[in-house]
Design a protein around this motif. Structure first.
Motif, PDB file in Angstrom:
ATOM      1  N   GLN A  49       0.829  -1.206   0.000  1.00 15.47           N
ATOM      2  CA  GLN A  49       0.000   0.000   0.000  1.00 15.47           C
ATOM      3  C   GLN A  49       0.863   1.255   0.000  1.00 15.47           C
ATOM      4  N   TYR A  52       2.147   1.676  -3.500  1.00 18.89           N
ATOM      5  CA  TYR A  52       1.060   2.167  -4.347  1.00 18.89           C
ATOM      6  C   TYR A  52       0.821   3.661  -4.107  1.00 18.89           C
ATOM      7  N   ASP A  53       0.749   4.049  -2.833  1.00 16.46           N
ATOM      8  CA  ASP A  53       0.514   5.458  -2.493  1.00 16.46           C
ATOM      9  C   ASP A  53       1.633   6.349  -3.017  1.00 16.46           C
ATOM     10  N   THR A  54       2.860   5.884  -2.910  1.00 20.35           N
ATOM     11  CA  THR A  54       4.000   6.655  -3.406  1.00 20.35           C
ATOM     12  C   THR A  54       3.931   6.803  -4.921  1.00 20.35           C
ATOM     13  N   LYS A  56       1.210   6.724  -6.858  1.00 20.49           N
ATOM     14  CA  LYS A  56       0.111   7.637  -7.215  1.00 20.49           C
ATOM     15  C   LYS A  56       0.457   9.086  -6.893  1.00 20.49           C
ATOM     16  N   ARG A  57       1.061   9.307  -5.723  1.00 21.66           N
ATOM     17  CA  ARG A  57       1.434  10.663  -5.320  1.00 21.66           C
ATOM     18  C   ARG A  57       2.503  11.231  -6.256  1.00 21.66           C
TER      19      ARG A  57
END
Length: 121
Positions: A49, A52-54, A56-57
């Protein structure tokens, strides 16, 4: 997905120096080296997660850089103008080889000068 991968790779090529080392590495592993979220998570000892967050950001950041700086847009525009210039130079070469009238040669030269001015600006 291929179009997005190409777009992100282009953004990465232009804007990676503006990213943190971690952002650069994660984007590189994911888009350029085709690592999975799990593989990247193992390398960095973080959760899938978090990877994934990195991603997208970082994608959002790079899109914002392009929106403001427009480096890819400028590059694409200049590349297209350079392509047109080469076509005109080839046309001029053909005219020279067939001993075209001076007026035709001058017109081709005028067009090439305009294109070269566009590239410079």
């Amino acid at each position: 997905m291929i179009e997005k991968t190409i777009k992100i790779s282009m953004l990465y090529d232009f804007y990676s120096p503006l990213l943190t080392e971690r952002q650069r590495d994660i984007i590189d592993y994911y888009y350029n080296q085709d690592f999975s979220l799990g593989e990247i998570a193992e390398i960095f000892s973080i959760s899938r997660q978090a990877v994934y967050d990195t991603i997208k950001r970082t994608e959002k950041i790079m899109y914002e850089y392009e929106e403001r700086l427009k480096l890819i847009e400028l590059y694409s525009s200049r590349a297209e103008t350079i392509k047109k210039t080469f076509i005109q130079v080839e046309q001029l070469d053909k005219l020279i080889k067939k001993n075209a009238p001076k007026e035709e040669l001058e017109e081709e030269i005028r067009v090439i000068k305009i294109l070269l001015t566009d590239i410079h600006n």
